[in-house]
Design an enzyme around this catalytic site. Structure first.
Site, PDB file in Angstrom:
ATOM      1  N   LYS A  26      47.034  42.761  49.682  1.00  0.00           N
ATOM      2  CA  LYS A  26      47.149  41.319  49.392  1.00  0.00           C
ATOM      3  C   LYS A  26      48.570  40.954  48.938  1.00  0.00           C
ATOM      4  O   LYS A  26      49.160  40.010  49.436  1.00  0.00           O
ATOM      5  CB  LYS A  26      46.145  40.902  48.295  1.00  0.00           C
ATOM      6  CG  LYS A  26      44.681  41.142  48.678  1.00  0.00           C
ATOM      7  CD  LYS A  26      43.720  40.581  47.638  1.00  0.00           C
ATOM      8  CE  LYS A  26      43.782  41.283  46.294  1.00  0.00           C
ATOM      9  NZ  LYS A  26      43.259  42.671  46.295  1.00  0.00           N
ATOM     10  N   ARG A 100      38.173  35.767  41.898  1.00  0.00           N
ATOM     11  CA  ARG A 100      37.529  37.078  41.937  1.00  0.00           C
ATOM     12  C   ARG A 100      36.070  37.007  41.509  1.00  0.00           C
ATOM     13  O   ARG A 100      35.388  38.012  41.514  1.00  0.00           O
ATOM     14  CB  ARG A 100      38.263  38.035  41.000  1.00  0.00           C
ATOM     15  CG  ARG A 100      39.278  38.961  41.702  1.00  0.00           C
ATOM     16  CD  ARG A 100      39.962  39.750  40.610  1.00  0.00           C
ATOM     17  NE  ARG A 100      40.536  41.002  41.012  1.00  0.00           N
ATOM     18  CZ  ARG A 100      41.829  41.200  41.227  1.00  0.00           C
ATOM     19  NH1 ARG A 100      42.682  40.202  41.184  1.00  0.00           N
ATOM     20  NH2 ARG A 100      42.284  42.407  41.508  1.00  0.00           N
ATOM     21  N   ARG A 139      50.799  54.620  46.165  1.00  0.00           N
ATOM     22  CA  ARG A 139      51.711  53.647  45.551  1.00  0.00           C
ATOM     23  C   ARG A 139      52.191  54.178  44.199  1.00  0.00           C
ATOM     24  O   ARG A 139      53.371  54.103  43.877  1.00  0.00           O
ATOM     25  CB  ARG A 139      50.956  52.320  45.370  1.00  0.00           C
ATOM     26  CG  ARG A 139      51.690  51.271  44.565  1.00  0.00           C
ATOM     27  CD  ARG A 139      51.067  49.897  44.719  1.00  0.00           C
ATOM     28  NE  ARG A 139      49.880  49.694  43.912  1.00  0.00           N
ATOM     29  CZ  ARG A 139      49.048  48.651  44.033  1.00  0.00           C
ATOM     30  NH1 ARG A 139      49.270  47.738  44.947  1.00  0.00           N
ATOM     31  NH2 ARG A 139      48.001  48.533  43.262  1.00  0.00           N
ATOM     32  N   ARG A 151      52.004  51.284  37.589  1.00  0.00           N
ATOM     33  CA  ARG A 151      51.023  50.365  37.009  1.00  0.00           C
ATOM     34  C   ARG A 151      49.984  51.147  36.214  1.00  0.00           C
ATOM     35  O   ARG A 151      49.458  52.158  36.684  1.00  0.00           O
ATOM     36  CB  ARG A 151      50.315  49.594  38.133  1.00  0.00           C
ATOM     37  CG  ARG A 151      51.039  48.324  38.519  1.00  0.00           C
ATOM     38  CD  ARG A 151      50.376  47.622  39.673  1.00  0.00           C
ATOM     39  NE  ARG A 151      48.958  47.318  39.441  1.00  0.00           N
ATOM     40  CZ  ARG A 151      48.260  46.465  40.185  1.00  0.00           C
ATOM     41  NH1 ARG A 151      48.844  45.846  41.187  1.00  0.00           N
ATOM     42  NH2 ARG A 151      46.997  46.228  39.946  1.00  0.00           N
ATOM     43  N   ARG A 162      37.853  49.378  39.251  1.00  0.00           N
ATOM     44  CA  ARG A 162      38.341  48.191  39.971  1.00  0.00           C
ATOM     45  C   ARG A 162      37.544  47.991  41.255  1.00  0.00           C
ATOM     46  O   ARG A 162      37.218  46.866  41.624  1.00  0.00           O
ATOM     47  CB  ARG A 162      39.832  48.341  40.281  1.00  0.00           C
ATOM     48  CG  ARG A 162      40.708  48.072  39.054  1.00  0.00           C
ATOM     49  CD  ARG A 162      42.077  48.690  39.190  1.00  0.00           C
ATOM     50  NE  ARG A 162      42.908  48.040  40.188  1.00  0.00           N
ATOM     51  CZ  ARG A 162      44.001  48.584  40.702  1.00  0.00           C
ATOM     52  NH1 ARG A 162      44.404  49.789  40.298  1.00  0.00           N
ATOM     53  NH2 ARG A 162      44.715  47.938  41.580  1.00  0.00           N
TER      54      ARG A 162
HETATM   55  P1  AMP Z   1      45.808  42.769  40.873  1.00  0.00           P
HETATM   56  O1  AMP Z   1      47.279  42.779  40.607  1.00  0.00           O
HETATM   57  O2  AMP Z   1      45.350  41.556  41.650  1.00  0.00           O
HETATM   58  O3  AMP Z   1      45.311  44.056  41.453  1.00  0.00           O
HETATM   59  O4  AMP Z   1      45.108  42.624  39.432  1.00  0.00           O
HETATM   60  C1  AMP Z   1      45.258  43.618  38.435  1.00  0.00           C
HETATM   61  C2  AMP Z   1      44.237  43.409  37.326  1.00  0.00           C
HETATM   62  O5  AMP Z   1      44.430  42.121  36.725  1.00  0.00           O
HETATM   63  C3  AMP Z   1      42.776  43.411  37.750  1.00  0.00           C
HETATM   64  O6  AMP Z   1      42.244  44.726  37.858  1.00  0.00           O
HETATM   65  C4  AMP Z   1      42.138  42.615  36.615  1.00  0.00           C
HETATM   66  O7  AMP Z   1      42.035  43.392  35.436  1.00  0.00           O
HETATM   67  C5  AMP Z   1      43.175  41.538  36.370  1.00  0.00           C
HETATM   68  N1  AMP Z   1      42.975  40.354  37.240  1.00  0.00           N
HETATM   69  C6  AMP Z   1      43.796  39.894  38.228  1.00  0.00           C
HETATM   70  N2  AMP Z   1      43.316  38.785  38.802  1.00  0.00           N
HETATM   71  C7  AMP Z   1      42.146  38.517  38.176  1.00  0.00           C
HETATM   72  C8  AMP Z   1      41.154  37.513  38.327  1.00  0.00           C
HETATM   73  N3  AMP Z   1      41.278  36.559  39.259  1.00  0.00           N
HETATM   74  N4  AMP Z   1      40.075  37.559  37.504  1.00  0.00           N
HETATM   75  C9  AMP Z   1      39.940  38.506  36.561  1.00  0.00           C
HETATM   76  N5  AMP Z   1      40.818  39.501  36.376  1.00  0.00           N
HETATM   77  C10 AMP Z   1      41.925  39.514  37.173  1.00  0.00           C
END
Ligand code: AMP
Length: 208
Positions: A26, A100, A139, A151, A162
């Site tokens: 994404k 989400r 990654r 990360r 996740r």
């Molecule tokens: P990402 O960078 O999109 O993989 O997001 C990393 C982490 O941020 C996720 O595993 C969640 O802990 C949190 N997170 C990101 N976007 C959301 C969302 N829309 N709702 C809830 N938690 C989020």
């Protein structure tokens, strides 16, 4: 033949969601759309990683939840998106990692309506689980080798959580957007370029 200026004049802003499990690409694909179309990427993951750095109680709580691989509360992420959406202008938005949950999807619909905008498509990046694990752990490996920060949630334990969060809370959005006639699934197993081409084709159809 149309010159560049005319071609630009008929392009309208396109708003898309990039939907898919962790590791589906994404973020990478959103960056392509930013570069090729001047769209604005709204990544809640990035916003939360920034909030995490702040020395606040909320920042601390967010950091713990993210490191475990769980979802942050709807209230927090909806607040972040609302703030950005009402203060940012650009040639359409790419919602990256948001919504989400069903509550977030409803909130996004209401927010767009309130600001006189519409959602054009929820683009689902389809990838096999085995590939996701490989991509994410790869990654982390690459960052480590390059001496860059890894990360906190790019490890096997967090990744399992996740993925579970994705299937339990986010995957229902596939049916939600299908029912609204907005779902556009694409095969996201190919190369970055192949997937970028598929995404461009979809966004082009809405921009005309
Ligand atoms: P990402 O960078 O999109 O993989 O997001 C990393 C982490 O941020 C996720 O595993 C969640 O802990 C949190 N997170 C990101 N976007 C959301 C969302 N829309 N709702 C809830 N938690 C989020």
């Amino acid at each position: 033949m149309m010159d560049g200026a005319d071609a630009k004049a008929i392009v309208r802003p396109v708003n898309v969601i990039l939907l898919g499990p962790p590791g589906a690409g994404k973020g990478t694909q959103a960056a392509h759309l930013v570069e090729s179309r001047g769209m604005v990427q709204l990544s809640t993951g990035e916003m939360l990683r920034e909030a995490k750095e702040s020395d606040t109680e909320m920042g601390q709580r967010v950091a713990e939840v993210m490191a475990r691989g769980e979802l942050v509360t709807d209230e927090i992420v909806i607040g972040l998106i609302e703030e950005k959406l009402t203060s940012t202008e650009g040639n359409g938005f790419i919602f990256d990692g948001f919504p989400r949950t069903l509550a977030q999807a409803d909130a996004l619909g209401a927010l767009l309506k309130r600001t006189g905008q519409q959602l054009d498509a929820a683009i689902e990046l389809q990838v096999d689980d085995a590939v996701l694990v490989h991509r994410i752990l790869g990654r982390a490996e690459q960052s480590r080798a390059a001496g860059k920060a890894v990360r906190a949630d790019d490890n096997e334990d967090s990744l399992k959580l996740r993925l579970m969060e994705y299937y339990q809370k986010t995957a229902p959005l596939i049916g939600y957007y299908y029912a609204k006639g907005l779902l556009a699934p694409i095969n996201a197993m190919g190369s970055v370029e192949q997937i970028a081409t598929a995404l461009s084709e979809i966004t082009e159809t809405f921009a005309a």
